[in-house]
Each structure stands twice: as structure tokens, then as C-alpha cells.
Write an enzyme that holds these catalytic residues in place. Structure first.
Site, PDB file in Angstrom:
ATOM      1  CE  LYS A  42      35.435  44.899  52.693  1.00  0.00           C
ATOM      2  NZ  LYS A  42      35.186  44.210  51.427  1.00  0.00           N
ATOM      3  CD  GLU A  90      32.266  43.503  48.381  1.00  0.00           C
ATOM      4  OE1 GLU A  90      31.861  43.137  49.496  1.00  0.00           O
ATOM      5  OE2 GLU A  90      33.428  43.898  48.169  1.00  0.00           O
ATOM      6  CB  THR A 141      37.522  46.679  44.957  1.00  0.00           C
ATOM      7  OG1 THR A 141      37.415  45.368  45.510  1.00  0.00           O
ATOM      8  CG2 THR A 141      38.982  47.087  45.046  1.00  0.00           C
ATOM      9  NE  ARG A 143      39.151  43.203  45.393  1.00  0.00           N
ATOM     10  CZ  ARG A 143      39.052  42.508  46.516  1.00  0.00           C
ATOM     11  NH1 ARG A 143      39.592  41.313  46.589  1.00  0.00           N
ATOM     12  NH2 ARG A 143      38.414  43.008  47.555  1.00  0.00           N
TER      13      ARG A 143
END
Ligand code: 3PG
Length: 320
Positions: free
Chosen positions: A131, A43, A71, A47
Site C-alpha cells: 500500500k 477495507e 488499520t 479505527r
């Protein structure tokens, strides 16, 4: 990969590394180090400004890598990520707009939740895999056990504060489909191009998630009389005899088969957390399941199997 195929892959691999990368140049060597460590999945989080380019490069150069974006805080980022090659979308929180866009475009999406209300919101958006973030800070394994009551249909990808020391505890939770985290791909390891250490940490994580432990050795005997004779001999060593239908156990360590069974000489039994996952893991080491040996529990999950390959005349046996 369809959503169902991706979820099966998540379950079988058991670990999804969470990557924060500052330099897209390092993305491909990083992916190769992870693949060497047995984790062809990442993943890559938005960021950093390099995320999009990192996804693009890994998708192109390492086709065996299953790459997702993390994110992803809004549909715009989801669009960018998918255009760059991301096969799934993950976010720390639950933005209904992102989920709707992904659903409409058939992109698997795993938004973050940490409360019952957020789980219900996820269910209302048609999701059954969410998640759990930040896992440790939100109650960890204890919280997951509580979620299993009212939300037995939901599977969680857990991340946040997980590492080599607690990953096995998460793997033991029946409602955890896969465990995410950055501990094997820490930013400083990537920065310093410490690829061997990343490979080692990926392999270590993968091993930890199996929870493998040796449980007993099985010895084949021609018949019950031969097994009884062997039991007497083991009693001389202080072991106690527990006779069953098809075998006799000496304490819990030695199983004397009442007739020839799998393995030329017998078998070595290992316990693991999830047989489907460990069968997948061991397949990478060349082990193949002896189909006729597989037994399933009431939920249709594998509970026992043997492998075709022997070690020193002993078949390998997996138990739950
Ligand atoms: C995430 O977004 O999933 C987390 O940042 C991963 O958590 P960790 O860095 O504590 O592993």
C-alpha cells in the site's frame, strides 16, 4: 479467494473503498449501497470499536462483498479481523510481525509503505503488492513513477488524499493495482445514512477509474473503392484523408474500413486506461468480448478488443 485471485479482483475492480464506521448496525445497509454502486469490496478500518462487528455482519449478510480489514497495527488485530471474516489485511505502516502472521496463515496482506527502504522491507518479507500511503502527501503520482524504476516488480494499492478529481491520474500509473480511499464512503454519509449518495459516489469512482473517452467512429465499406468515394465526400466537409492498409482515417475522427468489418454498419471506438479492467467493468452492463478480436501487447496485456453487442448496428471497440 486465493492471494492471486484477490489481486486479480483488486486490479479488475480498480477501487477499494476505505470505511470508518462507528455503528455496526449501519454496516450492512452501507455494504448494500456500495454493491448497488458496483463496488462489492471494502477495507473496514480498525479505527473504531465497531470494526470487528461490522466485518462480521457484512461477511454474513452480503456474501458477494469482498471484505478486508484496515488499520491493522499488530498481529492481534489481524487475528480478530480474520476470525470475524476479513479476507485480507491492510495497514498504514509495515509491521513485520503482522506480515509474518498473515503469511504463515495464508492471509493476503498489504502493508503501507512510502519510502524505498520500506519497499525493500516488504520485498524481504515476500510481498510484491504494497500500500502506498499517504499517497498524496508522500509525492503522489510523481513518487509512484520514481518507484517504478528500481521496483518494477512491485504493485501499489494507493490511498491517502485521493478523490474523484485525481483518481484517474493514479489509474494511469502502470504500477498501481488498485486505488483506495474514503471519499465515496465518508463518515458523515454513513452517519446520516445517505445510502443513495454513497451508491452514486461509488459508481462515479468506478467510472472515473476507467478513463473512458470516445475516440472515433468506424464505417464499414464494401471495398476500397467505396471507402475512397466516402473519403472524397468527407473531404467536402474539410476533413483530411490518411490512407492506411485496412482503413482510411478522416482526421482522427472517422475510420473508413476498406471491407466489411466488425459491426453491421461499423464500430464506435472508446479509449480506456486498462482494457482488462474496463472489460470487467463493462461486463456488469452486459457486454461480452468478441474473443477473436482481442489483440495483446508485448507484455501480454490486452490492447484492442471488440464486444459482441452492437448499438444501432455499431460494434463497440476498446483501445488503449
Ligand atoms: C487509508 O487508511 O487508506 C486512508 O485513511 C484513506 O485515505 P483517505 O481518507 O484520504 O481517502
Amino acid at each position: 479467494m486465493t492471494k492471486a485471485e484477490l489481486m486479480k479482483f483488486f486490479h479488475d475492480i480498480g477501487i477499494v473503498p476505505v470505511v470508518k464506521i462507528d455503528d455496526a448496525e449501519k454496516a450492512v445497509p452501507l455494504a448494500k449501497a456500495m454493491i448497488r454502486g458496483g463496488l462489492p469490496v471494502a477495507e473496514i478500518t480498525f479505527r473504531t470499536a465497531a470494526a470487528e462487528e461490522a466485518i462480521r455482519r457484512v461477511t454474513k449478510e452480503c456474501p458477494e462483498m469482498v471484505v478486508g480489514a484496515g488499520t491493522v497495527i499488530n498481529p492481534e488485530i489481524a487475528k480478530k479481523a480474520v476470525a470475524a471474516g476479513a479476507q485480507f489485511i491492510v495497514s498504514a505502516g509495515l509491521n513485520p510481525e503482522t506480515v509474518k502472521w498473515c503469511n504463515e496463515n495464508n492471509i493476503p496482506v498489504v502493508p503501507g509503505v512510502c519510502t524505498p527502504s520500506e519497499i525493500e522491507q516488504g520485498l524481504a518479507l515476500g510481498l510484491d503488492t504494497l500500500k502506498f500511503f499517504p499517497a498524496e502527501a508522500s509525492g503522489g503520482v510523481g513518487m509512484l513513477k520514481n518507484f517504478a524504476g528500481p521496483f518494477s516488480q512491485v504493485k501499489f494499492m494507493t490511498t491517502g488524499g485521493i478523490n474523484a478529481s485525481n483518481v484517474t491520474d493514479y489509474a494511469k500509473c502502470g504500477n498501481v493495482i488498485t486505488i483506495g480511499g474514503s471519499w465515496m464512503v465518508k463518515a458523515d454519509l454513513i452517519e446520516n445514512e445517505n445510502w443513495d449518495e454513497i451508491t452514486r459516489l461509488c459508481a462515479e469512482a468506478l467510472k472515473a477509474v476507467q478513463g473512458l473517452e470516445f475516440v472515433h467512429v468506424g464505417i464499414n465499406n464494401a471495398d476500397e473503392a467505396e471507402a475512397a468515394k466516402a473519403a472524397k465526400m468527407f473531404e467536402a466537409f474539410g476533413l483530411s484523408t490518411n490512407k492506411g492498409n485496412s482503413s482510411t482515417f478522416m482526421d482522427k475522427d472517422i475510420e473508413l474500413m476498406h471491407k466489411p468489418f466488425y459491426g453491421t454498419k461499423g464500430h464506435l471506438a472508446f479509449r480506456c486506461i486498462d482494457l482488462e479492467r474496463t472489460v470487467y467493468y463493462l461486463s456488469k452492463f452486459g457486454f461480452t468480448v468478441k474473443e477473436e478480436s482481442v489483440k495483446y501487447d508485448a507484455k501480454g496485456k490486452m490492447k484492442v478488443c471488440y464486444f459482441n453487442e452492437e448499438i444501432g448496428g455499431f460494434a463497440i471497440h476498446l483501445v488503449k
